[in-house]
Design a protein around this motif. Sequence first.
Motif, mmCIF file in Angstrom:
data_model
loop_
_atom_site.group_PDB
_atom_site.id
_atom_site.type_symbol
_atom_site.label_atom_id
_atom_site.label_comp_id
_atom_site.label_asym_id
_atom_site.label_seq_id
_atom_site.Cartn_x
_atom_site.Cartn_y
_atom_site.Cartn_z
ATOM 1 N N UNK A 146 0.579 -1.917 0.213
ATOM 2 C CA UNK A 146 0.148 0.047 -0.186
ATOM 3 C C UNK A 146 0.590 0.980 -0.069
ATOM 4 N N UNK A 147 2.207 1.124 -0.342
ATOM 5 C CA UNK A 147 2.961 2.385 0.003
ATOM 6 C C UNK A 147 2.774 3.378 -1.163
ATOM 7 N N UNK A 169 0.736 7.969 6.762
ATOM 8 C CA UNK A 169 1.112 6.987 7.313
ATOM 9 C C UNK A 169 -0.696 6.533 6.825
ATOM 10 N N UNK A 170 0.077 4.740 7.278
ATOM 11 C CA UNK A 170 -1.180 3.514 6.726
ATOM 12 C C UNK A 170 -1.104 3.588 7.694
ATOM 13 N N UNK A 182 1.835 2.469 10.221
ATOM 14 C CA UNK A 182 2.989 2.199 9.764
ATOM 15 C C UNK A 182 3.125 3.332 9.274
ATOM 16 N N UNK A 183 4.222 4.511 9.749
ATOM 17 C CA UNK A 183 5.043 6.312 9.140
ATOM 18 C C UNK A 183 5.904 6.447 8.285
ATOM 19 N N UNK A 184 5.905 6.770 7.306
ATOM 20 C CA UNK A 184 7.313 6.893 6.052
ATOM 21 C C UNK A 184 7.037 8.365 6.675
ATOM 22 N N UNK A 185 8.673 9.122 6.926
ATOM 23 C CA UNK A 185 8.759 9.752 6.899
ATOM 24 C C UNK A 185 9.305 10.397 5.140
#
Length: 97
Positions: A21-22, A37-38, A47-50
């Motif tokens: 889902x990215x 944010x997922x 899950x947080x992606x910076x």
Amino acid sequence: MAQDLRILSSIAKVFLRKVGRVHERRQSNPEVGEVLQITEEGTNRTIFYLVTKKASYQKPNYEDVWNGLCSLREVLLAEDLRKLAIPKLACGLDNLD
């Protein structure tokens, strides 16, 4: 998707395989310094992606990593999240300490 995996760092590959889902988040064209944010369905895990660079082949700088961490802090405070597991950031292939 196979082509995308070739350009991702090893930690990004692991997340992509486990979470997926990215790509749906990338389509929103996030700015450097933002947090994606997922929330995993069926769990209470988020899950947080910076976003620390515009493209995966670029190198981040300390200011962009700092801005991402500040954005993450704001999200965590807003959602009253008190626990965070986080790997080392921007080291390895990104060549920061």
